[in-house]
Design a protein around this motif. Structure first.
Motif, short mmCIF file in Angstrom:
data_model
loop_
_atom_site.label_atom_id
_atom_site.label_comp_id
_atom_site.label_asym_id
_atom_site.label_seq_id
_atom_site.Cartn_x
_atom_site.Cartn_y
_atom_site.Cartn_z
N LEU A 1 0.82 -1.21 -0.04
CA LEU A 1 0.08 -0.11 -0.14
C LEU A 1 0.88 1.36 0.04
CD1 LEU A 1 -2.58 -1.24 2.55
CD2 LEU A 1 -2.59 -1.18 0.14
N ASN A 2 0.60 2.10 -0.91
CA ASN A 2 1.58 3.33 -1.28
C ASN A 2 1.08 4.79 -0.31
OD1 ASN A 2 3.76 4.62 -2.38
ND2 ASN A 2 2.78 4.57 -4.27
N ILE A 3 1.80 5.14 0.28
CA ILE A 3 1.44 6.19 1.16
C ILE A 3 2.59 7.30 0.90
CG2 ILE A 3 1.10 7.23 3.56
CD1 ILE A 3 0.49 4.42 4.43
N LEU A 4 1.84 8.52 0.56
CA LEU A 4 2.63 9.81 0.44
C LEU A 4 2.63 10.64 1.64
CD1 LEU A 4 4.02 11.57 -1.71
CD2 LEU A 4 1.60 12.58 -2.11
N ILE A 5 3.86 10.76 2.17
CA ILE A 5 4.12 11.77 3.19
C ILE A 5 4.52 13.21 2.66
CG2 ILE A 5 5.55 12.03 5.30
CD1 ILE A 5 5.90 8.96 5.01
N ILE A 6 3.70 14.05 3.03
CA ILE A 6 4.28 15.60 2.78
C ILE A 6 4.13 16.29 4.15
CG2 ILE A 6 3.21 17.53 1.41
CD1 ILE A 6 0.91 15.26 0.49
N ASP A 7 5.66 16.62 4.33
CA ASP A 7 5.94 17.42 5.52
C ASP A 7 7.19 18.16 5.00
OD1 ASP A 7 6.80 18.18 8.15
OD2 ASP A 7 5.20 16.77 8.80
N ASP A 8 7.45 19.63 5.54
CA ASP A 8 8.62 20.24 5.27
C ASP A 8 9.81 19.82 6.34
OD1 ASP A 8 7.45 21.49 7.28
OD2 ASP A 8 7.13 23.38 5.92
N ASP A 9 9.35 19.11 7.33
CA ASP A 9 10.25 18.93 8.45
C ASP A 9 11.02 17.36 7.98
OD1 ASP A 9 11.75 17.58 10.58
OD2 ASP A 9 10.33 18.36 11.89
N VAL B 1 7.83 13.66 0.52
CA VAL B 1 8.16 15.13 -0.20
C VAL B 1 7.94 16.26 0.80
CG1 VAL B 1 7.30 14.53 -2.71
CG2 VAL B 1 5.59 15.81 -1.21
N SER B 2 8.62 17.48 0.53
CA SER B 2 8.77 18.55 1.34
C SER B 2 7.57 19.59 0.99
CB SER B 2 10.14 18.98 1.58
OG SER B 2 10.81 19.44 0.16
N SER B 3 7.35 19.56 0.23
CA SER B 3 6.31 20.78 -0.33
C SER B 3 4.94 20.38 -1.12
CB SER B 3 7.23 21.56 -1.45
OG SER B 3 6.96 20.78 -2.82
N GLY B 4 4.07 21.27 -0.90
CA GLY B 4 2.88 20.79 -1.48
C GLY B 4 2.68 20.77 -2.94
N ALA B 5 3.69 21.63 -3.74
CA ALA B 5 3.55 21.54 -5.11
C ALA B 5 4.09 20.43 -5.64
CB ALA B 5 4.55 22.70 -5.56
N ASP B 6 5.15 19.63 -5.00
CA ASP B 6 5.81 18.47 -5.18
C ASP B 6 4.68 17.32 -5.00
OD1 ASP B 6 8.17 19.47 -6.05
OD2 ASP B 6 9.04 18.92 -4.02
N LEU C 1 2.60 23.91 5.56
CA LEU C 1 3.87 23.66 4.75
C LEU C 1 4.55 24.70 4.24
CD1 LEU C 1 2.39 20.95 2.20
CD2 LEU C 1 4.00 20.56 4.08
N ALA C 2 5.70 25.11 3.88
CA ALA C 2 6.29 26.17 3.63
C ALA C 2 5.85 27.01 2.51
CB ALA C 2 7.76 25.80 3.30
N ASP C 3 5.21 26.10 1.34
CA ASP C 3 5.12 26.70 0.26
C ASP C 3 3.58 26.96 -0.06
OD1 ASP C 3 4.38 24.18 0.05
OD2 ASP C 3 4.79 24.09 -2.17
N MET C 4 2.77 26.19 0.92
CA MET C 4 1.29 26.51 0.50
C MET C 4 0.59 25.57 1.84
SD MET C 4 0.22 23.59 -2.25
CE MET C 4 0.03 24.80 -3.40
N PRO C 5 -0.59 26.16 2.09
CA PRO C 5 -1.36 25.53 3.12
C PRO C 5 -1.97 24.09 2.89
CG PRO C 5 -2.38 27.56 2.55
CD PRO C 5 -1.31 27.31 1.59
N GLY C 6 -1.61 23.26 3.80
CA GLY C 6 -1.95 21.71 3.89
C GLY C 6 -3.29 21.55 3.22
N LEU C 7 -4.23 22.66 3.89
CA LEU C 7 -5.52 22.15 3.36
C LEU C 7 -5.59 22.28 1.83
CD1 LEU C 7 -7.50 23.98 6.32
CD2 LEU C 7 -7.24 21.47 5.90
N ASP C 8 -4.91 23.34 1.13
CA ASP C 8 -4.89 23.41 -0.26
C ASP C 8 -4.36 22.11 -1.00
OD1 ASP C 8 -5.94 26.01 -0.07
OD2 ASP C 8 -4.04 26.96 -0.44
N VAL C 9 -3.40 21.54 -0.31
CA VAL C 9 -2.90 20.35 -0.89
C VAL C 9 -4.05 19.28 -0.77
CG1 VAL C 9 -1.01 18.57 -0.54
CG2 VAL C 9 -0.56 21.08 -0.21
#
Length: 164
Positions: free
Chosen positions: A19-27, A48-53, A72-80
């Protein structure tokens, strides 16, 4: 399960295809820790470290779930979250945050998040949340298959079907 075998082990569902899980966190440290924990529990991960990625990846790869940092540094997590749900509605999303508020929790749920977890989190509780999110997805897929089989049976029946 369309070619996938699953077995229970320590309460977790494992399949031939991880099962493939994407982790989005700038830390970076937190992201790597989560990846290692999930790998130990039998999940394939990508971080990945950014919402855009994340938005770029979600358009190319199917993920079972996504763990999204709220800040996130580049955009709000809710937008992601909104972008992921638009591109891949079946991906179960879990918001992770150190800045919890009732307003952001309500927005997250309204945007389709499965859960909202406050940092620092208990690893066992997080794993339980992930497991339940994945079970929800599997249940939804099983229901869709059953509905399709029923519809095909009903539409191809040569005799009349009567329900009482």
């Amino acid at each position: 399960m369309s070619g996938q075998k699953s077995t229970e082990s320590k309460g977790e569902v494992f399949s031939e295809k991880p099962l493939n899980i994407l982790i989005i966190d700038d830390d970076q440290n937190l992201r790597q820790s989560l990846q290692e924990i999930l790998l130990i529990h039998g999940y394939a991960t990508e971080g990945v470290s950014s919402g855009a990625d994340a938005i770029d990846l979600i358009s190319k790869t199917q993920y079972t779930a996504a763990l999204i940092d709220l800040e996130l540094a580049d955009m709000p997590g809710l937008d992601v979250l909104a972008a992921i749900k638009e591109a891949s509605p079946d991906t179960e999303c879990i918001i992770l945050t150190g800045f919890a508020s009732a307003e952001s929790a309500i927005r997250a749920v309204n945007l389709g998040a499965y859960s909202y977890v406050q940092k620092p989190y208990d690893v066992d509780q997080l794993m339980l949340t992930i497991r339940r999110a994945l079970e929800k997805k599997q249940d939804r897929q099983a229901l869709s298959k059953a509905e399709l089989r029923y519809r095909q049976l009903y539409e191809s029946a040569k005799d009349g079907i009567v329900t009482v």
